[in-house]
Design an enzyme around this catalytic site. Structure first.
Site, PDB file in Angstrom:
ATOM      1  N   LYS A  55      -0.928   3.574 -10.064  1.00 47.40           N
ATOM      2  CA  LYS A  55      -1.476   3.450 -11.423  1.00 47.40           C
ATOM      3  C   LYS A  55      -0.536   4.119 -12.419  1.00 47.40           C
ATOM      4  O   LYS A  55       0.251   4.995 -12.055  1.00 47.40           O
ATOM      5  CB  LYS A  55      -2.850   4.127 -11.482  1.00 47.40           C
ATOM      6  CG  LYS A  55      -3.949   3.392 -10.728  1.00 47.40           C
ATOM      7  CD  LYS A  55      -5.259   4.150 -10.818  1.00 47.40           C
ATOM      8  CE  LYS A  55      -6.343   3.494  -9.984  1.00 47.40           C
ATOM      9  NZ  LYS A  55      -6.809   2.202 -10.491  1.00 47.40           N
ATOM     10  N   ARG A 129     -12.416  -2.788  -1.945  1.00 46.67           N
ATOM     11  CA  ARG A 129     -12.931  -3.921  -1.170  1.00 46.67           C
ATOM     12  C   ARG A 129     -12.554  -3.797   0.310  1.00 46.67           C
ATOM     13  O   ARG A 129     -13.276  -4.273   1.176  1.00 46.67           O
ATOM     14  CB  ARG A 129     -12.407  -5.231  -1.769  1.00 46.67           C
ATOM     15  CG  ARG A 129     -10.914  -5.346  -1.733  1.00 46.67           C
ATOM     16  CD  ARG A 129     -10.373  -6.365  -2.714  1.00 46.67           C
ATOM     17  NE  ARG A 129     -10.500  -5.935  -4.104  1.00 46.67           N
ATOM     18  CZ  ARG A 129     -10.136  -6.660  -5.164  1.00 46.67           C
ATOM     19  NH1 ARG A 129      -9.628  -7.867  -5.000  1.00 46.67           N
ATOM     20  NH2 ARG A 129     -10.281  -6.192  -6.387  1.00 46.67           N
TER      21      ARG A 129
HETATM   22 ZN   LIG Z   1      -7.780   1.261  -6.795  1.00 45.35          ZN
END
Ligand SMILES: [Zn+2]
Length: 300
Positions: A55, A129
């Protein structure tokens, strides 16, 4: 789980580069006379750097809240059991830190998840997920759950889809979709449905090398729905139980602080099996019983 089985898992792949190893933890309530088995599966990414698909400096701060789904389930499990609960209830926590290090999962790696399906990792920041796919399959295979609900801070796109105040709900069952919306209104933890259409959307995950990729080809095509479908695909789209997915990425926080979103929603939604009369009354799934009560009262 033995070590070898655990290595064939999304949870291990996501958490293996962290100082503290990943884990799947389960709390169980199994009262005599239970008529159904419910499992709540929480995303507990204790910190999300994004992994090697790291990120940016403005999007990483705040990622301590990536365990908001697991936190809500822990709170709701404690409160629900405290009020008395007639059905089997399991809380399944998918715990990992998505970290960076020499052993971190690389984009292009292929992992076998607990379902046995293979996943080509094309984005290590789409990790929720992967851990939840293991959690729901564990709930089905090992806990024999009839009703599986997963709750997660799954996608930034949830805020685009349903905003800061409404969780995004996705399910294979119309009655449960309506029930989630009603439980949202009665509890104050609001919820709104997402599109559920595996036949049109699951192709976003097409891989030339594995059963699927973990991140979509087109990020402008129902991204929050697609993320949910990834989880459902490991249960199998032909799974006959009730599957409910609740993405709480935005409502889980208000600015810098956590809101505790999800606890009240779960308690209201599953109130029909509670010993608590108020929870029973607000549960949309016991509305038949509530209507009968109202009729009886009118007759008296
Ligand atoms: Zn993530």
């Amino acid at each position: 789980m033995n070590h070898k089985r655990f290595r064939d898992s999304g949870i291990y792949g996501v958490g293996k580069a962290a100082e503290h190893p990943p884990a799947l933890a389960v709390l169980s309530h199994t009262p005599a006379g239970a008529t159904q088995t419910i499992a709540w599966v929480g995303k507990g990414i204790v910190y999300d750097t994004g992994g090697l698909s790291i990120k940016g400096k403005t999007t990483m701060p705040g990622m301590k809240r990536d365990c908001g789904g697991a936190a809500a389930i822990l709170g709701a499990f404690r409160a629900t059991i405290k009020q008395g609960f007639k059905d089997n209830l399991h809380a399944v926590f998918c715990l990992a830190e998505n970290s960076v290090g020499p052993t971190a999962t690389r984009p292009d790696d292929i992992h076998t998840l607990y379902s046995g399906k293979t996943v080509e990792i094309n984005n290590t920041d789409a990790e929720g997920r992967l851990v939840l796919a293991d959690g729901v399959v564990y709930a089905s295979k090992d806990l024999s759950a009839d009703i599986i609900l997963d709750m997660a801070t799954l996608t930034g796109a949830q805020g685009i889809s349903t905003g800061k105040y409404h969780a995004a709900v996705m399910t294979n069952n119309d009655q449960w979709e309506a029930a989630c919306v009603r439980a949202g209104r009665s509890s104050g933890d609001l919820a709104h449905p997402l599109v559920y259409c595996p036949e049109m959307h699951f192709s976003e995950f097409t891989s030339a090398l594995a059963d699927m990729k973990n991140s979509v080809a087109d990020r402008e095509n129902a991204q929050s729905s697609c993320a949910g479908l990834f989880i459902a695909s490991h249960l199998g789209f032909d799974w006959t139980g009730v599957w409910v997915h609740v993405d709480i990425a935005s409502p889980v926080h208000a600015g810098e602080r956590a809101t505790g979103f999800g606890v009240a929603l779960l308690m209201a939604l599953f109130g029909q099996a509670s010993d608590d009369s108020i929870l029973k009354q607000v549960s949309p799934l016991s509305c038949g019983a509530a209507n009968d009560d109202a009729k009886r009262r009118r007759l008296v």
